[in-house]
Design an enzyme around this catalytic site. Structure first.
Site, PDB file in Angstrom:
ATOM      1  N   ARG A  14     -14.509  -6.995  -0.417  1.00 44.85           N
ATOM      2  CA  ARG A  14     -13.667  -7.041   0.938  1.00 44.85           C
ATOM      3  C   ARG A  14     -13.072  -5.383   0.852  1.00 44.85           C
ATOM      4  NH1 ARG A  14      -8.076  -5.692   1.810  1.00 44.85           N
ATOM      5  NH2 ARG A  14      -7.312  -6.569   3.628  1.00 44.85           N
ATOM      6  N   VAL A  15     -13.191  -4.813   2.155  1.00 45.69           N
ATOM      7  CA  VAL A  15     -12.685  -3.557   2.326  1.00 45.69           C
ATOM      8  C   VAL A  15     -11.334  -3.760   3.347  1.00 45.69           C
ATOM      9  CG1 VAL A  15     -12.868  -1.218   3.028  1.00 45.69           C
ATOM     10  CG2 VAL A  15     -14.360  -2.214   1.542  1.00 45.69           C
ATOM     11  N   GLY A  16     -10.168  -3.321   3.116  1.00 49.21           N
ATOM     12  CA  GLY A  16      -9.218  -3.445   4.048  1.00 49.21           C
ATOM     13  C   GLY A  16      -9.260  -2.288   5.082  1.00 49.21           C
ATOM     14  N   ASP A  17      -7.863  -2.021   5.389  1.00 47.54           N
ATOM     15  CA  ASP A  17      -7.781  -0.943   6.592  1.00 47.54           C
ATOM     16  C   ASP A  17      -7.588   0.363   5.979  1.00 47.54           C
ATOM     17  OD1 ASP A  17      -5.248  -2.081   5.718  1.00 47.54           O
ATOM     18  OD2 ASP A  17      -4.134  -0.599   6.840  1.00 47.54           O
ATOM     19  N   GLY A  32      -0.141  -3.796   5.276  1.00 48.12           N
ATOM     20  CA  GLY A  32      -0.195  -5.097   5.655  1.00 48.12           C
ATOM     21  C   GLY A  32      -1.420  -5.650   5.779  1.00 48.12           C
ATOM     22  N   THR A  39       0.909  -1.147   0.071  1.00 46.93           N
ATOM     23  CA  THR A  39      -0.050  -0.007   0.025  1.00 46.93           C
ATOM     24  C   THR A  39       0.860   1.162   0.030  1.00 46.93           C
ATOM     25  OG1 THR A  39      -1.754  -1.012   1.349  1.00 46.93           O
ATOM     26  CG2 THR A  39      -1.454   1.413   1.583  1.00 46.93           C
ATOM     27  N   GLY A  97      -4.890  -5.874   6.343  1.00 42.02           N
ATOM     28  CA  GLY A  97      -5.664  -4.917   6.880  1.00 42.02           C
ATOM     29  C   GLY A  97      -6.713  -5.349   8.001  1.00 42.02           C
TER      30      GLY A  97
HETATM   31  N1  ASP Z   1      -3.407  -2.759   4.231  1.00 41.08           N
HETATM   32  C1  ASP Z   1      -3.801  -3.210   2.779  1.00 41.08           C
HETATM   33  C2  ASP Z   1      -5.013  -4.048   2.914  1.00 41.08           C
HETATM   34  O1  ASP Z   1      -5.195  -4.949   3.719  1.00 41.08           O
HETATM   35  C3  ASP Z   1      -2.852  -4.159   1.979  1.00 41.08           C
HETATM   36  C4  ASP Z   1      -1.300  -4.080   2.045  1.00 41.08           C
HETATM   37  O2  ASP Z   1      -1.003  -2.902   2.662  1.00 41.08           O
HETATM   38  O3  ASP Z   1      -0.776  -4.775   1.984  1.00 41.08           O
HETATM   39  O4  ASP Z   1      -5.854  -3.884   2.058  1.00 41.08           O
END
Ligand code: ASP
Length: 327
Positions: free
Chosen positions: A215-218, A239, A187, A241
Site C-alpha cells: 500500500r502507498v498513501g498520499d 491523515g 506524518t 491517505g
Molecule cells: N497520510 C499518511 C498515509 O496515509 C499517514 C498519516 O499521515 O497519518 O500514509
C-alpha cells in the site's frame, strides 16, 4: 469597427491577458507579497517543533527553503521513538516497515519515493530522484537500488518496540484489517519560505500502521501529500491517505489559495471536500496545512487534535487547528 476586426483585436487582447499579466503577477507576487525577515517554517504535529529547529538553522542564515525542509524532516526520520516516520515506524500487515516521502522546490522540481524499505532517510532519496534523474517517482526495489547506488546504506527500520506493537495487534484479531486512528498514524509534512521568498515542502511517513503490504498513501504523491507553487503557496496533508489522494488534497489547497482564499479558508474547504466525497467519516482523520507567499499559515482538520509547529524570527510554538468534529 467591424465585427471581424473587433473579434481579432479581442482575441489578441485576451492572449495578452493570458500572457502578460501573468508575468506581471509573478513579479508582483514575488516582489510585493513576501517581505524580507519573514521566513517561516511550519510542520505537522508536535514532533514538528524539533524538526523546525533544524530547518530554522538553515533559514535563519539565509539558506534555501529546500535545504531547510530536507534537514528538518530528517530529524524525525531518525527518531526511533516516532512510530509513524522513518526508523521506529509501525510496519505493514506483514511486519515490514515501508516508507513514502516526497519533496518539492520553488521551481516545480519534485522527487518522490514510495514503498521504500531499509533506508533511514527516504526524503533524501526523494531529493536525489528530483536532482539526479529525469523522473519524479521511484518505488519499491527500484527506489532501494537507486538509493544504494547513490551511497545510502541499508538500515533495519523495525525497532523492537514497533515489532512488539505489531505482534500485539496481530494477536488481537483473527481477520486483520489495517488500522487507522489518531494514535497509529501521523506524518511529518513541512513547508518553508526562505529570505528570497521561495517556498519548498517535504513530506515523509511510514504510513498507515498495519496497512496491506504494497500500500502507498498520499505522502509520496505530488499534489496529494504535498504541493508547492512558488507564485501562490504550499500545502501538505496528513491523515487517511486514501481520502487525501481522492481529492488531490494539497494541490486543491494551493489552487484555492490561487483563487484568493487565505490558508485557513483553503484548508477548511479541502476538509469540506473530504466530507463530501466520503460517506463514512468515522475515524477519518485528515489535516491540511498551508503557507502562502506572504508567510501566512493555517491548518484545518476533520477531527480534533491536529496541530502544527510554527517557527520564524518572532515565534516558536505549537498551534491547534480548527476542526469539524470531536472524536
Ligand atoms: N497520510 C499518511 C498515509 O496515509 C499517514 C498519516 O499521515 O497519518 O500514509
Amino acid at each position: 469597427m467591424d465585427r471581424r476586426k473587433f473579434v481579432k483585436i479581442s482575441a489578441i487582447g485576451s492572449a495578452a491577458i493570458v500572457l502578460d499579466p501573468s508575468k506581471e503577477d509573478k513579479v508582483k507576487l514575488n516582489n510585493h507579497s513576501f517581505t524580507k525577515g519573514n521566513s517561516t517554517v511550519i510542520s505537522t504535529w508536535k514532533p514538528g517543533l524539533e524538526a523546525n529547529k533544524f530547518a530554522w538553522k538553515i533559514l535563519s542564515k539565509n539558506g534555501k527553503s529546500i535545504d531547510a525542509v530536507e534537514a528538518g524532516v530528517r530529524v524525525i526520520e531518525s527518531d526511533a521513538n516516532n512510530k509513524s516516520v522513518g526508523i521506529g515506524g509501525l510496519p505493514d500487515k506483514n511486519g515490514i516497515v515501508t516508507l513514502d516521502a516526497c519533496i518539492m522546490d520553488h521551481n516545480y522540481n519534485c522527487g518522490s519515493v514510495a514503498f521504500l524499505q531499509d533506508i533511514e532517510h527516504p526524503i533524501s532519496v526523494a531529493r536525489k530522484v528530483m536532482e539526479d534523474t529525469p523522473h519524479v517517482m521511484l518505488c519499491g526495489k527500484g527506489a532501494l537500488d537507486f538509493a544504494i547506488e547513490k551511497g545510502f546504506s541499508k538500515t533495519n527500520l523495525l525497532t523492537p518496540e514497533a515489532e512488539n506493537d505489531w505482534k500485539k495487534w496481530k494477536e488481537l484479531q483473527t481477520e486483520k484489517l489495517p488500522e487507522i486512528n489518531h494514535e497509529n498514524h501521523d506524518t511529518i509534512g513541512m513547508l518553508a519560505i526562505d529570505e528570497d521568498g521561495d517556498l519548498s515542502g517535504a513530506c515523509t511517513t511510514s504510513g498507515w500502521a498495519y496497512k496491506l503490504h504494497g500500500r502507498v498513501g498520499d505522502s509520496p504523491i505530488i499534489g496529494a501529500g504535498l504541493y508547492v507553487d512558488n507564485e501562490i503557496g504550499a500545502a501538505c496533508a496528513t491523515g487517511l491517505g486514501e481520502a487525501i489522494i481522492k481529492i488531490s488534497g494539497s494541490h486543491l489547497v494551493v489552487e484555492l489559495m490561487r483563487q484568493g482564499l487565505k490558508p485557513n479558508e483553503a484548508c477548511y474547504e479541502a476538509v469540506q471536500r473530504i466530507k463530501k466525497t466520503n460517506k463514512n467519516l468515522k475515524d477519518l482523520q485528515v489535516g491540511f496545512l498551508a503557507l502562502n507567499k506572504k508567510g501566512e499559515h493555517a491548518g484545518h482538520s476533520m477531527y480534533a487534535g491536529f496541530n502544527y509547529a510554527l517557527k520564524n524570527s518572532k515565534t516558536d510554538k505549537l498551534i491547534d487547528t480548527k476542526y469539524e468534529m470531536e472524536w
